[in-house]
Design a protein around this motif. Structure first.
Motif, short mmCIF file in Angstrom:
data_model
loop_
_atom_site.label_atom_id
_atom_site.label_comp_id
_atom_site.label_asym_id
_atom_site.label_seq_id
_atom_site.Cartn_x
_atom_site.Cartn_y
_atom_site.Cartn_z
N HIS A 153 0.84 -1.20 0.00
CA HIS A 153 0.00 0.00 0.00
C HIS A 153 0.87 1.25 0.00
CE1 HIS A 153 -2.10 3.39 1.95
NE2 HIS A 153 -3.09 3.01 1.14
N ASP A 154 1.92 1.27 0.81
CA ASP A 154 2.81 2.43 0.86
C ASP A 154 3.48 2.67 -0.50
OD1 ASP A 154 2.24 3.11 3.43
OD2 ASP A 154 4.17 2.49 4.27
N TYR A 155 3.85 1.59 -1.18
CA TYR A 155 4.47 1.75 -2.50
C TYR A 155 3.51 2.46 -3.45
CZ TYR A 155 6.09 0.85 -7.18
OH TYR A 155 6.47 1.03 -8.48
N TYR A 156 2.27 2.02 -3.48
CA TYR A 156 1.29 2.63 -4.37
C TYR A 156 0.92 4.05 -3.92
CZ TYR A 156 0.30 -2.01 -6.45
OH TYR A 156 0.37 -3.22 -7.09
N ALA A 157 0.77 4.25 -2.63
CA ALA A 157 0.22 5.50 -2.12
C ALA A 157 1.27 6.60 -1.95
CB ALA A 157 -0.47 5.26 -0.76
N GLY A 158 2.52 6.22 -1.79
CA GLY A 158 3.53 7.17 -1.37
C GLY A 158 4.09 8.03 -2.48
N GLY A 159 4.81 9.07 -2.06
CA GLY A 159 5.49 9.96 -2.98
C GLY A 159 6.94 10.13 -2.57
N ALA A 160 7.60 11.08 -3.23
CA ALA A 160 9.01 11.33 -2.96
C ALA A 160 9.16 12.41 -1.89
CB ALA A 160 9.71 11.78 -4.24
N GLY A 161 10.34 12.42 -1.26
CA GLY A 161 10.69 13.46 -0.31
C GLY A 161 9.68 13.60 0.80
N ALA A 162 9.28 14.84 1.09
CA ALA A 162 8.31 15.11 2.13
C ALA A 162 6.88 14.95 1.63
CB ALA A 162 8.51 16.52 2.67
N GLU A 163 6.71 14.47 0.41
CA GLU A 163 5.40 14.22 -0.21
C GLU A 163 4.57 15.51 -0.34
OE1 GLU A 163 3.49 10.87 1.71
OE2 GLU A 163 4.90 9.47 0.79
N ILE A 164 5.26 16.63 -0.52
CA ILE A 164 4.54 17.89 -0.72
C ILE A 164 3.81 17.88 -2.06
CG2 ILE A 164 4.83 20.39 -1.03
CD1 ILE A 164 7.24 20.14 0.92
N THR A 165 4.49 17.46 -3.11
CA THR A 165 3.87 17.38 -4.43
C THR A 165 2.65 16.47 -4.39
OG1 THR A 165 6.05 17.66 -5.42
CG2 THR A 165 4.30 16.85 -6.86
N LEU A 166 2.80 15.32 -3.76
CA LEU A 166 1.70 14.39 -3.62
C LEU A 166 0.52 15.03 -2.91
CD1 LEU A 166 0.60 11.45 -3.80
CD2 LEU A 166 1.75 11.01 -1.62
N GLY A 167 0.80 15.74 -1.81
CA GLY A 167 -0.26 16.33 -1.02
C GLY A 167 -0.97 17.48 -1.69
N GLU A 168 -0.28 18.18 -2.59
CA GLU A 168 -0.87 19.35 -3.23
C GLU A 168 -1.58 19.03 -4.54
OE1 GLU A 168 2.26 22.77 -1.61
OE2 GLU A 168 2.40 22.06 -3.69
#
Length: 370
Positions: free
Chosen positions: A39-54
């Motif tokens: 799940h983390d592999y699919y859900a996660g992003g790079a670094g602090a996951e700012i890009t993912l969150g925005e």
């Protein structure tokens, strides 16, 4: 699709069209079925996951401007992508290792996409060989996403095989000169589970290859025309976030450009796809199609993207959760649900065709419409 995994609710009949799509509930249903590291592999992003969150919030930074007195006829949702007809402008973005989500992996995703007439982009990092995915739905629209593998000869052969298998475009992912620092994966020591092959990657003597051994050398602009010539397929360049880069892609022979942050899995933080899209559209000035992915989670997000000039949108994580929770049916419900939401939003906004959504349908939140 099991009732516990339903992301959409219909009126009594479980096979009825969904009334709404609850992607948060669908992800939770998928999370409960997947190992935590997967799940983390699919859900996660790079670094602090700012890009993912925005990513999703950036689409919600636009506001729709409905037209009135236009009637309520069902809008036309069919379009063409590089001249190929599709029933919806919502397609499947490439994502790897789908057999971790469901035993049928890419085969199930292909069936789900074909059920709703959506285009599927098959990843080089699939667990199922490209020809085997194509054989599942011979008439289904599909493109093949290509990484440059360490053997140029093998990469070129893979491109030729995609053309021979009936894929109608190559999608060069150009934003992975090295893998992003995906901290969830580093913490989990994630690697492809034993027994799941990277079916399109070369291994020694045909043996499976570790995902860590499969990092892709960088493409150059010369590869665009070269791969188009050797495969006989149009080339889409994926991972573009700047107007000047988009122009360089077109000059190098790209048939389309694809705005993408790689799901927030590469550089972090970077500009959101929703914010990069207008610049890219303006830069190519209608010379080629522009596609986009990244954080699209509703029909209104799709409509914003179309208004900003995208020909189509692509989604990965939503189809991941659909596949994990419900196999092919789960994928079809996600794609069908997003398309249904798009249709509804178009009606209430007085729009009748996904191919001609005016730019002035949207305005930045907090900005006057004039």
């Amino acid at each position: 699709m099991a009732s516990s995994a339903n992301a959409a609710t219909g009126p009594g009949d479980p096979d009825s069209p969904p009334l709404f799509l609850d992607l948060a509930a669908l992800e939770e249903a998928a999370r409960q079925q997947l190992p935590a590291a997967v799940h983390d592999y699919y859900a996660g992003g790079a670094g602090a996951e700012i890009t993912l969150g925005e990513a999703t919030a950036a689409w919600r930074g636009w506001r729709l401007r409905p037209r009135v007195l236009r009637g309520d006829a069902p809008p036309r949702l069919a379009t063409t992508l590089l001249g190929e007809p599709v029933a919806t402008p919502v397609g499947v973005a490439p994502w790897g290792f789908q057999a971790m989500a469901h035993p049928d992996g890419e085969r199930a995703t292909a069936r789900g996409a074909a059920e709703v007439g959506a285009l599927m982009t098959v990843s080089t990092s699939a667990n199922t060989a490209l020809a085997d995915v194509a054989a599942v739905t011979p008439a289904g629209p599909r493109w093949f996403q290509l990484y440059q593998l360490h053997s140029r000869e093998y990469t070129d052969d893979l491109a030729r095989r995609a053309g021979a298998a009936g894929y109608t475009a190559l999608v060069l992912t150009v934003d992975v000169p090295v893998l992003g620092r995906r901290l969830r994966d580093l913490r989990n020591g994630f690697d492809l589970p034993a027994g799941l092959p990277m079916a399109n990657h070369p291994g020694a003597g045909g043996a499976p290859v570790s995902m860590r051994a499969a990092e892709s050398p960088a493409w150059t602009s010369a590869d665009i025309r070269r791969l188009a010539d050797l495969s006989g397929l149009p080339v889409v360049v994926k991972g573009v976030l700047r107007g000047d880069d988009a122009v360089r892609c077109v000059q190098a022979g790209a048939a389309a450009v694809w705005v993408s942050t790689h799901g927030g899995r590469q550089a972090d933080p970077v500009v959101a796809s929703a914010d990069a899209l207008p610049e890219v559209v303006d830069a190519v000035a209608g010379e080629v199609d522009v596609y986009v992915d990244g954080g699209i989670r509703s029909g209104s997000d799709v409509l914003v993207a179309l208004a900003l000039g995208a020909r189509a949108v692509f989604v990965a994580r939503p189809t991941t959760w659909g596949l994990a929770a419900g196999g092919a049916d789960g994928v079809a419900r996600v794609l069908g649900g997003l398309t249904g939401e798009l249709s509804h939003t178009m009606v209430v906004c007085g729009l009748d065709d996904v191919r001609s959504v005016p730019r002035d349908t949207v305005v930045r939140a907090g900005r006057p419409a004039g």
